[in-house]
Design a protein around this motif. Structure first.
Motif, PDB file in Angstrom:
ATOM      1  N   HIS A  47       0.826  -1.216   0.000  1.00  0.00           N
ATOM      2  CA  HIS A  47       0.000   0.000   0.000  1.00  0.00           C
ATOM      3  C   HIS A  47       0.858   1.263   0.000  1.00  0.00           C
ATOM      4  N   ILE A  48       2.118   1.106   0.298  1.00  0.00           N
ATOM      5  CA  ILE A  48       3.038   2.246   0.319  1.00  0.00           C
ATOM      6  C   ILE A  48       3.791   2.355  -0.998  1.00  0.00           C
ATOM      7  N   THR A  49       4.357   1.252  -1.451  1.00  0.00           N
ATOM      8  CA  THR A  49       5.285   1.297  -2.584  1.00  0.00           C
ATOM      9  C   THR A  49       4.621   1.146  -3.941  1.00  0.00           C
ATOM     10  N   LYS A  50       3.523   0.387  -4.003  1.00  0.00           N
ATOM     11  CA  LYS A  50       2.858   0.087  -5.282  1.00  0.00           C
ATOM     12  C   LYS A  50       3.841  -0.554  -6.266  1.00  0.00           C
ATOM     13  N   ASN A  51       4.848  -1.257  -5.735  1.00  0.00           N
ATOM     14  CA  ASN A  51       5.898  -1.827  -6.571  1.00  0.00           C
ATOM     15  C   ASN A  51       6.206  -3.236  -6.080  1.00  0.00           C
ATOM     16  N   ARG A  52       6.109  -4.211  -6.963  1.00  0.00           N
ATOM     17  CA  ARG A  52       6.309  -5.609  -6.594  1.00  0.00           C
ATOM     18  C   ARG A  52       7.728  -5.917  -6.112  1.00  0.00           C
ATOM     19  N   ARG A  53       8.673  -5.049  -6.406  1.00  0.00           N
ATOM     20  CA  ARG A  53      10.055  -5.285  -5.953  1.00  0.00           C
ATOM     21  C   ARG A  53      10.163  -5.220  -4.429  1.00  0.00           C
ATOM     22  N   PHE A  54       9.168  -4.670  -3.770  1.00  0.00           N
ATOM     23  CA  PHE A  54       9.233  -4.477  -2.327  1.00  0.00           C
ATOM     24  C   PHE A  54       8.326  -5.432  -1.551  1.00  0.00           C
ATOM     25  N   ILE A  55       7.809  -6.454  -2.226  1.00  0.00           N
ATOM     26  CA  ILE A  55       7.010  -7.459  -1.529  1.00  0.00           C
ATOM     27  C   ILE A  55       7.574  -8.837  -1.843  1.00  0.00           C
ATOM     28  N   GLY A  56       6.990  -9.861  -1.266  1.00  0.00           N
ATOM     29  CA  GLY A  56       7.453 -11.224  -1.502  1.00  0.00           C
ATOM     30  C   GLY A  56       8.890 -11.430  -1.036  1.00  0.00           C
ATOM     31  N   GLN A  57       9.559 -12.366  -1.666  1.00  0.00           N
ATOM     32  CA  GLN A  57      10.931 -12.692  -1.291  1.00  0.00           C
ATOM     33  C   GLN A  57      11.873 -11.507  -1.518  1.00  0.00           C
ATOM     34  N   ASN A  58      11.652 -10.731  -2.591  1.00  0.00           N
ATOM     35  CA  ASN A  58      12.497  -9.555  -2.859  1.00  0.00           C
ATOM     36  C   ASN A  58      12.420  -8.549  -1.713  1.00  0.00           C
ATOM     37  N   GLY A  59      11.221  -8.256  -1.280  1.00  0.00           N
ATOM     38  CA  GLY A  59      11.049  -7.324  -0.168  1.00  0.00           C
ATOM     39  C   GLY A  59      11.663  -7.857   1.109  1.00  0.00           C
ATOM     40  N   TYR A  60      11.474  -9.145   1.334  1.00  0.00           N
ATOM     41  CA  TYR A  60      12.027  -9.788   2.533  1.00  0.00           C
ATOM     42  C   TYR A  60      13.547  -9.632   2.571  1.00  0.00           C
ATOM     43  N   GLU A  61      14.183  -9.873   1.444  1.00  0.00           N
ATOM     44  CA  GLU A  61      15.648  -9.750   1.366  1.00  0.00           C
ATOM     45  C   GLU A  61      16.094  -8.290   1.465  1.00  0.00           C
ATOM     46  N   ARG A  62      15.321  -7.376   0.920  1.00  0.00           N
ATOM     47  CA  ARG A  62      15.662  -5.942   1.038  1.00  0.00           C
ATOM     48  C   ARG A  62      15.627  -5.499   2.501  1.00  0.00           C
ATOM     49  N   ILE A  63      14.673  -6.019   3.250  1.00  0.00           N
ATOM     50  CA  ILE A  63      14.611  -5.693   4.678  1.00  0.00           C
ATOM     51  C   ILE A  63      15.809  -6.305   5.390  1.00  0.00           C
ATOM     52  N   ARG A  64      16.096  -7.561   5.102  1.00  0.00           N
ATOM     53  CA  ARG A  64      17.220  -8.246   5.744  1.00  0.00           C
ATOM     54  C   ARG A  64      18.540  -7.498   5.514  1.00  0.00           C
ATOM     55  N   ASN A  71      12.127   4.417   7.491  1.00  0.00           N
ATOM     56  CA  ASN A  71      12.412   5.737   6.918  1.00  0.00           C
ATOM     57  C   ASN A  71      12.328   5.727   5.397  1.00  0.00           C
ATOM     58  N   THR A  72      12.780   4.641   4.770  1.00  0.00           N
ATOM     59  CA  THR A  72      12.672   4.519   3.309  1.00  0.00           C
ATOM     60  C   THR A  72      11.212   4.544   2.895  1.00  0.00           C
ATOM     61  N   LEU A  73      10.391   3.789   3.600  1.00  0.00           N
ATOM     62  CA  LEU A  73       8.964   3.737   3.267  1.00  0.00           C
ATOM     63  C   LEU A  73       8.301   5.098   3.463  1.00  0.00           C
ATOM     64  N   LYS A  74       8.647   5.775   4.545  1.00  0.00           N
ATOM     65  CA  LYS A  74       8.078   7.110   4.778  1.00  0.00           C
ATOM     66  C   LYS A  74       8.448   8.066   3.660  1.00  0.00           C
ATOM     67  N   SER A  75       9.692   7.986   3.210  1.00  0.00           N
ATOM     68  CA  SER A  75      10.135   8.890   2.145  1.00  0.00           C
ATOM     69  C   SER A  75       9.492   8.548   0.800  1.00  0.00           C
ATOM     70  N   MET A  76       9.116   7.307   0.588  1.00  0.00           N
ATOM     71  CA  MET A  76       8.456   6.900  -0.663  1.00  0.00           C
ATOM     72  C   MET A  76       7.036   7.440  -0.756  1.00  0.00           C
ATOM     73  N   ASN A  77       6.298   7.362   0.376  1.00  0.00           N
ATOM     74  CA  ASN A  77       4.879   7.698   0.338  1.00  0.00           C
ATOM     75  C   ASN A  77       4.393   7.907   1.770  1.00  0.00           C
TER      76      ASN A  77
END
Length: 187
Positions: A47-64, A71-77
């Motif tokens: 609901h914040i990013t509207k981009n599939r790169r930030f969900i699923g396994q990709n998002g999980y690894e980006r968080i890791r 702060n990244t999410l706040k700056s996005m939207n």
């Protein structure tokens, strides 16, 4: 608010790699499994990013890796972040919800204009919070359910009982929390 890596650590240590097995009064077994790939979706990051790169396994690894943070999410939207902030703040209540919440058979048409297509709902009222974890069945012949959405409402929301009003309460006889392995996992 904790950062996403803290929430991810909680998710892995408390919810992943186990089966939450609910035995219902009617003899039905419901096995709930938390998948790592669902973590970002449960937080509402889509609901914040509207981009599939930030969900699923990709998002999980980006968080890791620390590439995706609060702060990244706040700056996005900032507005989108505001809509899911309660989910993130109260995400660590899911473990308690799993053990002490009430189970309902969920009928989407009874919840107004929701797009949530879940089969069951685990609900708990906790200090003016209304916690909702929606479960979807993995396949028609399976007893496995996966959390698909986590929604936190408060007393200040227009209709905090929206998702449980008119739903069918199910009596849980026993909850077992089993380690995820071939012997105890799904029968």
């Amino acid at each position: 608010m904790k950062d996403l890596q803290d929430l991810q650590q909680y998710y892995e240590q408390t919810l992943c790699d186990r089966v939450f097995r609910y035995s219902l009064a009617n003899g039905t077994l419901i096995d709930v499994i938390f998948y790592r790939e669902a973590f970002c979706h449960l937080l509402g990051i889509q609901h914040i990013t509207k981009n599939r790169r930030f969900i699923g396994q990709n998002g999980y690894e980006r968080i890791r890796s620390g590439k995706l943070t609060v702060n990244t999410l706040k700056s996005m939207n900032r507005a989108g972040f505001g809509k899911v902030k309660h989910r993130m703040e109260h995400f660590p209540l899911i473990g308690h919800l799993m053990e002490h919440g009430d189970l309902f058979r969920f009928y989407p048409e009874r919840a107004g204009r929701t797009r949530i297509q879940a089969t069951f709902l685990i609900h708990q009222e906790e200090q003016e919070l209304y916690l909702h974890l929606f479960l979807a069945k993995e396949s028609p012949k399976s007893s496995i359910y996966a959390p698909m959405s986590y929604i936190v409402l408060t007393e200040r929301d227009d209709n905090p009982k929206l998702y449980i009003a008119g739903q069918e309460h199910k009596k849980v006889i026993e909850l077992e929390i089993l380690p995820m392995n071939p012997q105890t996992a799904i029968k």
